[in-house]
Design a protein around this motif. Structure first.
Motif, PDB file in Angstrom:
ATOM      1  N   PRO A   1      45.426   3.694  52.999  1.00  0.00           N
ATOM      2  CA  PRO A   1      44.765   4.560  52.014  1.00  0.00           C
ATOM      3  C   PRO A   1      45.610   4.712  50.753  1.00  0.00           C
ATOM      4  N   VAL A   2      44.929   4.921  49.626  1.00  0.00           N
ATOM      5  CA  VAL A   2      45.590   4.968  48.328  1.00  0.00           C
ATOM      6  C   VAL A   2      45.592   6.386  47.767  1.00  0.00           C
ATOM      7  N   VAL A   3      46.724   6.788  47.210  1.00  0.00           N
ATOM      8  CA  VAL A   3      46.834   8.012  46.424  1.00  0.00           C
ATOM      9  C   VAL A   3      47.152   7.592  44.990  1.00  0.00           C
ATOM     10  N   VAL A   4      46.329   8.023  44.052  1.00  0.00           N
ATOM     11  CA  VAL A   4      46.423   7.578  42.667  1.00  0.00           C
ATOM     12  C   VAL A   4      46.988   8.691  41.788  1.00  0.00           C
ATOM     13  N   LEU A   5      48.038   8.385  41.039  1.00  0.00           N
ATOM     14  CA  LEU A   5      48.579   9.324  40.062  1.00  0.00           C
ATOM     15  C   LEU A   5      47.854   9.127  38.745  1.00  0.00           C
ATOM     16  N   SER A   6      47.271  10.206  38.244  1.00  0.00           N
ATOM     17  CA  SER A   6      46.504  10.154  37.005  1.00  0.00           C
ATOM     18  C   SER A   6      47.087  11.144  36.007  1.00  0.00           C
ATOM     19  N   GLY A   7      46.723  10.969  34.757  1.00  0.00           N
ATOM     20  CA  GLY A   7      47.190  11.893  33.719  1.00  0.00           C
ATOM     21  C   GLY A   7      47.159  11.225  32.366  1.00  0.00           C
ATOM     22  N   TYR A   8      47.144  12.049  31.332  1.00  0.00           N
ATOM     23  CA  TYR A   8      47.115  11.522  29.975  1.00  0.00           C
ATOM     24  C   TYR A   8      48.383  10.721  29.675  1.00  0.00           C
ATOM     25  N   THR A   9      48.320   9.930  28.635  1.00  0.00           N
ATOM     26  CA  THR A   9      49.476   9.166  28.185  1.00  0.00           C
ATOM     27  C   THR A   9      50.678  10.085  27.967  1.00  0.00           C
ATOM     28  N   GLY A  10      51.818   9.679  28.505  1.00  0.00           N
ATOM     29  CA  GLY A  10      53.036  10.459  28.313  1.00  0.00           C
ATOM     30  C   GLY A  10      53.328  11.444  29.421  1.00  0.00           C
ATOM     31  N   THR A  11      52.524  11.449  30.486  1.00  0.00           N
ATOM     32  CA  THR A  11      52.798  12.384  31.584  1.00  0.00           C
ATOM     33  C   THR A  11      53.844  11.841  32.547  1.00  0.00           C
ATOM     34  N   GLY A  12      54.395  10.668  32.260  1.00  0.00           N
ATOM     35  CA  GLY A  12      55.513  10.155  33.057  1.00  0.00           C
ATOM     36  C   GLY A  12      55.110   9.639  34.425  1.00  0.00           C
TER      37      GLY A  12
ATOM     38  N   ALA B   1      39.480   3.319  43.734  1.00  0.00           N
ATOM     39  CA  ALA B   1      38.304   4.158  43.506  1.00  0.00           C
ATOM     40  C   ALA B   1      38.020   5.053  44.709  1.00  0.00           C
ATOM     41  N   LYS B   2      38.362   4.606  45.905  1.00  0.00           N
ATOM     42  CA  LYS B   2      38.139   5.390  47.124  1.00  0.00           C
ATOM     43  C   LYS B   2      39.296   6.336  47.413  1.00  0.00           C
ATOM     44  N   GLY B   3      40.367   6.225  46.643  1.00  0.00           N
ATOM     45  CA  GLY B   3      41.567   6.994  46.933  1.00  0.00           C
ATOM     46  C   GLY B   3      41.511   8.428  46.452  1.00  0.00           C
ATOM     47  N   ASP B   4      42.473   9.220  46.917  1.00  0.00           N
ATOM     48  CA  ASP B   4      42.638  10.590  46.445  1.00  0.00           C
ATOM     49  C   ASP B   4      43.396  10.568  45.119  1.00  0.00           C
ATOM     50  N   LEU B   5      43.100  11.545  44.289  1.00  0.00           N
ATOM     51  CA  LEU B   5      43.657  11.593  42.944  1.00  0.00           C
ATOM     52  C   LEU B   5      44.626  12.764  42.820  1.00  0.00           C
ATOM     53  N   VAL B   6      45.788  12.508  42.248  1.00  0.00           N
ATOM     54  CA  VAL B   6      46.732  13.560  41.867  1.00  0.00           C
ATOM     55  C   VAL B   6      46.827  13.519  40.351  1.00  0.00           C
ATOM     56  N   HIS B   7      46.201  14.506  39.703  1.00  0.00           N
ATOM     57  CA  HIS B   7      46.143  14.517  38.243  1.00  0.00           C
ATOM     58  C   HIS B   7      47.268  15.399  37.702  1.00  0.00           C
ATOM     59  N   ILE B   8      48.103  14.819  36.847  1.00  0.00           N
ATOM     60  CA  ILE B   8      49.288  15.503  36.325  1.00  0.00           C
ATOM     61  C   ILE B   8      49.020  15.963  34.899  1.00  0.00           C
ATOM     62  N   HIS B   9      49.342  17.231  34.648  1.00  0.00           N
ATOM     63  CA  HIS B   9      49.153  17.798  33.306  1.00  0.00           C
ATOM     64  C   HIS B   9      50.484  18.317  32.784  1.00  0.00           C
ATOM     65  N   LEU B  10      50.894  17.797  31.630  1.00  0.00           N
ATOM     66  CA  LEU B  10      52.093  18.267  30.941  1.00  0.00           C
ATOM     67  C   LEU B  10      51.710  18.695  29.531  1.00  0.00           C
ATOM     68  N   PRO B  11      52.419  19.665  28.947  1.00  0.00           N
ATOM     69  CA  PRO B  11      52.157  20.024  27.549  1.00  0.00           C
ATOM     70  C   PRO B  11      52.442  18.843  26.633  1.00  0.00           C
ATOM     71  N   ILE B  12      51.750  18.790  25.523  1.00  0.00           N
ATOM     72  CA  ILE B  12      51.856  17.628  24.653  1.00  0.00           C
ATOM     73  C   ILE B  12      53.268  17.450  24.096  1.00  0.00           C
ATOM     74  N   SER B  13      54.008  18.539  23.926  1.00  0.00           N
ATOM     75  CA  SER B  13      55.384  18.419  23.432  1.00  0.00           C
ATOM     76  C   SER B  13      56.256  17.645  24.420  1.00  0.00           C
ATOM     77  N   GLU B  14      56.032  17.877  25.717  1.00  0.00           N
ATOM     78  CA  GLU B  14      56.788  17.153  26.736  1.00  0.00           C
ATOM     79  C   GLU B  14      56.332  15.697  26.805  1.00  0.00           C
ATOM     80  N   ARG B  15      55.060  15.464  26.623  1.00  0.00           N
ATOM     81  CA  ARG B  15      54.541  14.098  26.644  1.00  0.00           C
ATOM     82  C   ARG B  15      55.106  13.277  25.488  1.00  0.00           C
ATOM     83  N   VAL B  16      55.228  13.897  24.313  1.00  0.00           N
ATOM     84  CA  VAL B  16      55.838  13.217  23.172  1.00  0.00           C
ATOM     85  C   VAL B  16      57.276  12.821  23.509  1.00  0.00           C
ATOM     86  N   LYS B  17      57.989  13.720  24.149  1.00  0.00           N
ATOM     87  CA  LYS B  17      59.377  13.450  24.535  1.00  0.00           C
ATOM     88  C   LYS B  17      59.456  12.265  25.494  1.00  0.00           C
ATOM     89  N   VAL B  18      58.539  12.221  26.461  1.00  0.00           N
ATOM     90  CA  VAL B  18      58.526  11.130  27.429  1.00  0.00           C
ATOM     91  C   VAL B  18      58.265   9.792  26.731  1.00  0.00           C
TER      92      VAL B  18
END
Length: 352
Positions: free
Chosen positions: A138-149, A233-250
């Motif tokens: 089984p698959v666990v997928v890490l998701s998140g906007y650009t820059g969430t590391g 597509a069948k996997g569970d999703l772990v969606h990561i949210h970071l503030p945009i200031s931290e994403r810029v740093k990453v």
């Protein structure tokens, strides 16, 4: 000299054998059996010359030219082979003249040499037969906007012993229009080989899940296998949210824009028409004056983030939201979540 099957080659590789690709450096760079070293009989230029003679003059003249070139190199080639450890297995494209010549000479010098039957072409067929096999883990997928590391989190989890399929690392590309900067993109053939072998290693571990990053079907020039896309597509999703200031740093740490100024401008020009004119103009000015942090923030707000709005909708499994102030905090939260999952064997909480 002894010709052996691909199955025997892969078994001996696991036992410490040295695989030697005797094709030209260009062929080796495009596609080789993972773990092989390159001791070429001919350089790229020499191979091209011999090929031209083969097509335009005759086979015999091409062989004669190849023999003339190779004979001058044999002492140096022998010294290279003599320094190798473990059983030595060599191969060329089809198991033809290059590998036969090298294997014969080294055998005459008293070395024990094995040769892959059918050359690397047999390995390519092996990979093609397996690249679309379904996932049993089984698959666990890490998701998140650009820059969430996400890639940094995967690397952190891999260091902790979790099974990880790092698709961007295999592709040599970060998956965005700027994703090639500072990296060496992988060919489709090489990606397929690394993917199949990594998948096999993971499934042998019989772990409760494997971790991957949310990716589109294409990463740079590499197209992901359909079986992989289905498993994600069948996997569970772990969606990561970071503030945009931290994403810029990453992003600043990942891309080091001061070291890749020209490449960044060139990549920006490829998407300039997709942006509203005032934003595109402002970004161009920021890049010209090397105000990269502000440029990264605008790129996220007006280009990347809108493209990710619908991403979670393409997954069928449960979704867990990780909200953190820093990348390090996100790493800790994801690790705790997975540790709990490993212990309980339960799915992630319901989609949020």
């Amino acid at each position: 000299m002894r010709d052996i099957s691909l199955e025997d080659v892969l078994t001996l590789r696991e036992q410490g054998a040295t695989l030697v690709d005797v094709r030209s450096p260009g062929e080796y760079e495009e596609f080789t059996i993972p773990g092989s070293i390159n001791i070429p009989l001919f350089t790229n230029e020499e191979r091209c010359e011999i090929g031209t003679i083969y097509k335009q003059v005759s086979v015999d003249h091409a062989k004669e030219r190849g023999l003339t070139i190779a004979s001058q190199k044999l002492p140096d080639l022998y010294r290279e082979f003599k320094a190798l450890k473990g059983p030595i297995i060599l191969y060329c494209w089809r198991g033809g003249m290059r590998s036969r010549t090298m294997a014969t000479v080294m055998s005459l010098m008293g070395m024990t040499i094995y040769r892959l039957q059918g050359g690397i072409r047999s390995y390519r067929r092996f990979i093609q037969e397996r690249v679309e096999q379904e996932w049993s883990t089984p698959v666990v997928v890490l998701s998140g906007y650009t820059g969430t590391g996400k890639t940094a989190i995967l690397q952190h989890l891999e260091e902790q012993g979790y099974p990880v399929m790092d698709l961007e690392r295999l592709a040599g590309h970060r998956g965005s229009i700027f994703g090639h900067i500072g990296l060496l993109p992988t060919s489709q053939k090489m990606f397929d080989a690394q993917y199949v072998e990594q998948k096999h290693r993971i499934e042998q571990q019989q772990k409760p899940f494997v971790l991957m990053e949310a990716e589109s079907r294409r990463i740079g020039k590499v197209v992901l296998p359909e079986a992989l896309m289905n498993a994600k597509a069948k996997g569970d999703l772990v969606h990561i949210h970071l503030p945009i200031s931290e994403r810029v740093k990453v992003i600043m740490e990942d891309y080091s824009p001061d070291e890749h100024e020209e490449a960044i401008v060139q990549a920006f020009e490829r998407i300039r028409r997709r942006l509203h004119t005032p934003i595109a103009h402002e970004l161009a000015q920021l890049l010209e004056h090397k105000h990269y942090e502000k440029a990264v923030q605008l790129m996220m707000e007006y280009y990347y983030d809108p493209r990710y709005e619908h991403a979670a909708l393409s997954y069928e499994g449960a979704c867990t939201l990780i909200e953190a102030d820093t990348l390090e905090e996100a790493k800790t939260q994801v690790a705790c979540l997975l540790q709990q999952r490993s212990v309980t064997g339960a799915s992630n909480p319901s989609r949020q």
